[in-house]
Write an enzyme that holds these catalytic residues in place. Structure first.
Site, PDB file in Angstrom:
ATOM      1  N   GLY A  80      16.685 -14.433 -29.980  1.00 23.40           N
ATOM      2  CA  GLY A  80      15.678 -15.574 -30.349  1.00 23.40           C
ATOM      3  C   GLY A  80      16.165 -16.986 -29.479  1.00 23.40           C
ATOM      4  CG  ASP A 142      27.581  -6.698 -19.494  1.00 23.91           C
ATOM      5  OD1 ASP A 142      28.101  -5.735 -20.245  1.00 23.91           O
ATOM      6  OD2 ASP A 142      26.549  -7.512 -19.610  1.00 23.91           O
ATOM      7  CG  MET A 184      27.930  -0.679 -23.228  1.00 25.63           C
ATOM      8  SD  MET A 184      28.227  -1.985 -24.551  1.00 25.63           S
ATOM      9  CE  MET A 184      27.019  -1.409 -25.839  1.00 25.63           C
TER      10      MET A 184
END
Ligand code: F6P
Length: 359
Positions: A80, A142, A184
């Protein structure tokens, strides 16, 4: 002592370990040391969009248990974009003014935003448009926020991935298998590189280094010929197939990476005959108790962020550089994406240990 202030704090983007430790540090420093009021804004900018704005007062006694706790007690979202917000009728609306108005309704003097590069870019745009006094704190497993050497959540994720490799060694050796661990990190291979070295992996595959399956299989066979009949491979989720295809999971609106571990397992079995198994670590890397290093980083970042507000130095992000917490303009901090540099010292370390990148 600076004049009394009322500040807001929010967490934005994907959660990670250490967010609650930042909320605690900011609250302790602002309330206990400066005597200010702190409001925790719920669900990132969504809390400021709601009417009335959704926020909770934070005190020293309601944040003290947060030091080790994973996730974020404030809630967060990585969906969003307020400048193109998906509405129920399928259209996209610019809701930025509602967020700015929410900040004003809460009568805040400043906002501390904890986020990755995407969230910080959005918060900065809102701040520029609405005169919000913003200070940023970088977080992401990350570890790809441009200018800081470390972001909150990365160390915990590396610990979790390392522990997984530690466990895989035993079962791999028992069955003479090639075990593939998919981690990830999005487009950056920091988790795979760091955990691969720490866990003693034999093969590390990161998006920054293009590989050949032939080289990977050669390495596995070389180990077998030396009597090491098992291998551990760590692969970043954004590593492509040999032909360059990025693998995604399911058919979601947003890109969710996943599947490269399974692809590699099949290819390695076909090309080398080795028995393979795949472990996809997924969101376990974001959860659980935060590591001591993440708690230290969160505490240091939280204190410096409050000091920046005290000095009214806004539009800045705290960063970790050469064992110091300093601050830099947010625009500068997020200008460049921080991928693994193929000449990075840890890439050299891995090569020096005989770890194969497949390149
Ligand atoms: O950016 C953090 C991260 O955990 C990435 O490593 C991963 O690709 C992504 O978020 C997963 O996002 P989601 O929580 O939306 O599945």
């Amino acid at each position: 002592m600076s004049e009394r202030k009322r500040i807001g704090i929010l967490t934005s983007g994907g959660d990670c370990a250490g967010l609650n430790a930042v909320i605690r540090a900011v609250t302790r420093c602002a309330v206990d040391v400066y005597g200010w009021e702190v409001l925790g804004i719920c669900k990132a900018t969504h809390g400021l969009m709601s009417r009335p704005p959704q926020a909770m007062p934070l005190y020293v006694n309601n944040v003290d248990r947060l030091l080790t706790m994973g996730g974020t007690v404030l809630g967060t979202t990585n969906k969003g974009d307020p400048f193109a917000f998906p509405m129920s009728n399928g259209s996209l609306a610019d809701r930025s003014e509602e967020i700015i108005e929410g900040y004003r309704q809460l009568d805040l003097d400043a906002l501390i935003g904890i986020g990755g590069d995407g969230s910080l870019a959005i918060l900065r745009k809102l701040a520029q448009q609405g005169g919000i006094n913003l200070v940023g704190i970088p977080k992401t497993i990350d570890n790809d926020v441009g200018i800081t050497e470390r972001s909150i959540g990365f160390d915990t994720a590396v610990n979790i991935a390392t522990e997984a490799i530690d466990r895989l060694h035993f079962t791999a050796a028992s069955h003479s298998r090639v075990m593939i661990l998919e981690v990830m990190g999005r487009d950056a291979g920091h988790i795979a590189l760091n955990a691969g070295i720490a866990g003693g992996a034999d093969i590390i595959m990161i998006p920054e280094l293009r590989y050949k399956l032939e080289n990977i299989c050669h390495h596995i066979k070389k180990r077998q010929a030396m009597g090491q009949d098992y291998s551990i491979a760590v692969v970043s989720e954004a590593v492509c197939t040999e032909s360059g295809e990025l693998l995604e999971q399911g058919h979601f609106v947003d890109c969710r990476l996943g599947g490269i571990g399974q692809y590699l397992a099949e290819q390695i079995t076909n090309l080398s005959g080795a028995e393979t198994r795949v472990t996809v670590l997924g969101h376990t890397q974001r959860g659980g108790i935060s590591s001591p290093l993440d708690r230290i980083l969160a505490s240091a970042f939280g204190v410096v962020a409050v000091e920046l507000v005290a000095k009214e130095q806004y539009d800045r992000m705290v960063t970790w550089q050469n064992r110091q917490v300093i601050s830099v303009p947010i625009a500068e901090a997020i200008k460049n994406y921080r991928a693994v540099d193929p000449k990075d010292t840890l890439v050299k370390t891995a090569r020096g240990l005989g770890i194969c990148f497949g390149d």
